[in-house]
Design a protein around this motif. Sequence first.
Motif, PDB file in Angstrom:
ATOM      1  N   ASP A   1       0.818  -1.210   0.000  1.00  0.00           N
ATOM      2  CA  ASP A   1       0.000   0.000   0.000  1.00  0.00           C
ATOM      3  C   ASP A   1       0.852   1.261   0.000  1.00  0.00           C
ATOM      4  O   ASP A   1       1.970   1.269   0.519  1.00  0.00           O
ATOM      5  CB  ASP A   1      -0.891   0.051   1.252  1.00  0.00           C
ATOM      6  N   VAL A   2       0.281   2.312  -0.551  1.00  0.00           N
ATOM      7  CA  VAL A   2       0.851   3.651  -0.378  1.00  0.00           C
ATOM      8  C   VAL A   2       0.384   4.170   0.981  1.00  0.00           C
ATOM      9  O   VAL A   2      -0.722   3.848   1.444  1.00  0.00           O
ATOM     10  CB  VAL A   2       0.391   4.587  -1.517  1.00  0.00           C
ATOM     11  N   ALA A   3       1.226   4.932   1.663  1.00  0.00           N
ATOM     12  CA  ALA A   3       0.920   5.431   3.002  1.00  0.00           C
ATOM     13  C   ALA A   3      -0.437   6.121   3.053  1.00  0.00           C
ATOM     14  O   ALA A   3      -0.774   6.914   2.176  1.00  0.00           O
ATOM     15  CB  ALA A   3       2.011   6.396   3.463  1.00  0.00           C
ATOM     16  N   ARG A   4      -1.224   5.808   4.090  1.00  0.00           N
ATOM     17  CA  ARG A   4      -2.548   6.420   4.252  1.00  0.00           C
ATOM     18  C   ARG A   4      -2.457   7.846   4.753  1.00  0.00           C
ATOM     19  O   ARG A   4      -3.327   8.660   4.500  1.00  0.00           O
ATOM     20  CB  ARG A   4      -3.385   5.587   5.225  1.00  0.00           C
ATOM     21  N   TYR A   5      -1.399   8.150   5.498  1.00  0.00           N
ATOM     22  CA  TYR A   5      -1.228   9.487   6.060  1.00  0.00           C
ATOM     23  C   TYR A   5       0.132  10.052   5.630  1.00  0.00           C
ATOM     24  O   TYR A   5       1.038  10.219   6.449  1.00  0.00           O
ATOM     25  CB  TYR A   5      -1.310   9.447   7.586  1.00  0.00           C
ATOM     26  N   PRO A   6       0.307  10.345   4.343  1.00  0.00           N
ATOM     27  CA  PRO A   6       1.625  10.770   3.851  1.00  0.00           C
ATOM     28  C   PRO A   6       2.148  12.042   4.514  1.00  0.00           C
ATOM     29  O   PRO A   6       3.350  12.195   4.699  1.00  0.00           O
ATOM     30  CB  PRO A   6       1.389  10.983   2.350  1.00  0.00           C
ATOM     31  N   ALA A   7       1.250  12.954   4.876  1.00  0.00           N
ATOM     32  CA  ALA A   7       1.691  14.226   5.455  1.00  0.00           C
ATOM     33  C   ALA A   7       1.791  14.193   6.968  1.00  0.00           C
ATOM     34  O   ALA A   7       2.512  14.997   7.560  1.00  0.00           O
ATOM     35  CB  ALA A   7       0.747  15.353   5.025  1.00  0.00           C
ATOM     36  N   THR A   8       1.073  13.271   7.614  1.00  0.00           N
ATOM     37  CA  THR A   8       0.991  13.317   9.076  1.00  0.00           C
ATOM     38  C   THR A   8       1.384  12.028   9.788  1.00  0.00           C
ATOM     39  O   THR A   8       1.361  11.982  11.016  1.00  0.00           O
ATOM     40  CB  THR A   8      -0.438  13.692   9.519  1.00  0.00           C
ATOM     41  N   ALA A   9       1.760  10.986   9.059  1.00  0.00           N
ATOM     42  CA  ALA A   9       2.116   9.728   9.722  1.00  0.00           C
ATOM     43  C   ALA A   9       3.268   9.921  10.698  1.00  0.00           C
ATOM     44  O   ALA A   9       3.292   9.331  11.780  1.00  0.00           O
ATOM     45  CB  ALA A   9       2.460   8.654   8.697  1.00  0.00           C
ATOM     46  N   GLY A  10       4.251  10.755  10.329  1.00  0.00           N
ATOM     47  CA  GLY A  10       5.374  11.008  11.212  1.00  0.00           C
ATOM     48  C   GLY A  10       4.948  11.671  12.510  1.00  0.00           C
ATOM     49  O   GLY A  10       5.455  11.348  13.591  1.00  0.00           O
ATOM     50  N   LEU A  11       3.997  12.608  12.418  1.00  0.00           N
ATOM     51  CA  LEU A  11       3.486  13.286  13.615  1.00  0.00           C
ATOM     52  C   LEU A  11       2.690  12.313  14.480  1.00  0.00           C
ATOM     53  O   LEU A  11       2.834  12.280  15.710  1.00  0.00           O
ATOM     54  CB  LEU A  11       2.603  14.462  13.214  1.00  0.00           C
ATOM     55  N   ARG A  12       1.830  11.528  13.839  1.00  0.00           N
ATOM     56  CA  ARG A  12       1.034  10.553  14.582  1.00  0.00           C
ATOM     57  C   ARG A  12       1.941   9.534  15.278  1.00  0.00           C
ATOM     58  O   ARG A  12       1.713   9.154  16.434  1.00  0.00           O
ATOM     59  CB  ARG A  12       0.061   9.834  13.638  1.00  0.00           C
ATOM     60  N   GLY A  13       2.965   9.089  14.556  1.00  0.00           N
ATOM     61  CA  GLY A  13       3.897   8.135  15.150  1.00  0.00           C
ATOM     62  C   GLY A  13       4.693   8.743  16.292  1.00  0.00           C
ATOM     63  O   GLY A  13       4.944   8.086  17.303  1.00  0.00           O
ATOM     64  N   ALA A  14       5.094  10.003  16.136  1.00  0.00           N
ATOM     65  CA  ALA A  14       5.839  10.679  17.200  1.00  0.00           C
ATOM     66  C   ALA A  14       5.000  10.750  18.471  1.00  0.00           C
ATOM     67  O   ALA A  14       5.497  10.498  19.580  1.00  0.00           O
ATOM     68  CB  ALA A  14       6.243  12.080  16.745  1.00  0.00           C
ATOM     69  N   GLY A  15       3.730  11.091  18.313  1.00  0.00           N
ATOM     70  CA  GLY A  15       2.846  11.162  19.468  1.00  0.00           C
ATOM     71  C   GLY A  15       2.662   9.809  20.117  1.00  0.00           C
ATOM     72  O   GLY A  15       2.728   9.682  21.344  1.00  0.00           O
TER      73      GLY A  15
END
Length: 394
Positions: free
Chosen positions: A363-377
């Motif tokens: 799959d292509v990332a579902r949250y391309p712009a915010t996955a890094g932020l969500r993961g950081a949290g």
Amino acid sequence: MTELPRLPQPYSPQSVEILAALRSGRANSRAALAKMTGLSPSTVAARVDALIGRGHIVETGPGESRGGRRPRHLEIRGNAGLVGCVDLGVDRASFGLVDFAGTLLAEQHMSLDIAAGPHEVLALAATTLSKMVVDADAPVTTRLCGISVGVPGPVSSASNQVISPSRMPGWNGVTVAEVMKQFVSVPVIVNNDANLMAVGELLDVDGDVYDNQVLIKVGSGIGCGIISGGALYTGSNGWAGDISHVSVPGAAPVPCSCGRTGCLDALASGNALVKEMRVAGTDVQSVEAMIELAQDAHPTATGLLRNAGVMTGGVLATIVNFFNPDRLVLGGVLANSSVFVAGVRATLYADCLPMVTEQLSVDVARYPATAGLRGAGRVFLDRMFSAEGIRTPA
């Protein structure tokens, strides 16, 4: 951002068991917790009441009845605090605020030059997050309680230092938390950006749970994050998943920043492709511009993007054959190129064993712009809601 936060003290293993079940979404009542954990209803009730007393679990109303008394709905109290999230790239940065329930409440994206150095970049991060907290229009009753930072380079799990980053001049040996202490008085943790994006993509997808995933982030450089058994896997020192310096068989001997030749990063990253376009006589300024040319059937751009996908797919095939993940996620700017994605897919299915790819979701990332932020949290909250906890810096 000078006032010290009121972070929860480390939890007992018994409390962590209850918190983990609630945070996963797989239980939302005392009855469901008892069924999931195998504990007696009275034991669950006592632990839940204690956590409610600490202010990090709330009852939000009656749940769904199954013929008897309606259970009380339980959830993590999101408005107990905020986590500031920072996702740094080579030439851009994203900032976000995540509440204690793991919800991304606000986000901001901007251009940024990582080569400006750790002091300038992290000062900007602290200032940006401080303003976001002030401007946040959210039902949060307390202030920023910690910061989670992602950087586009390797991070030692032993020393928490950035080690030998190829595109972060001036950052080698830097301990991000130590620099951030000049600007904030809250706990700071740091991870590799691809690792955080992998955690941010660890979702229930269409009702399916993928506990074993590989995410590759292909932007200016190449990074990879591994999820094993539902948790981020970083290896013994933090280097697990760093495929950027894997040699590509039969590739041209292009020099790499590591001192060797023929590494995947030197051949298939966004920076490498832009250089190849310029050598071929087309002066593109960014990989985004190159992708646009490929969408208009530009032969050189199309060929380079497909070849990059083939090389990347070849390296990933070894990982997929070895690890046998449920899901492979393609992230980063090159995931926006259908030509690149097609090259990865074709090579994977050609080079992997059929039994490995039979159940594999690509799959292509579902949250391309915010996955890094969500993961950081999530990484910060995972540690906060643990027996280890997170300590406020001295």
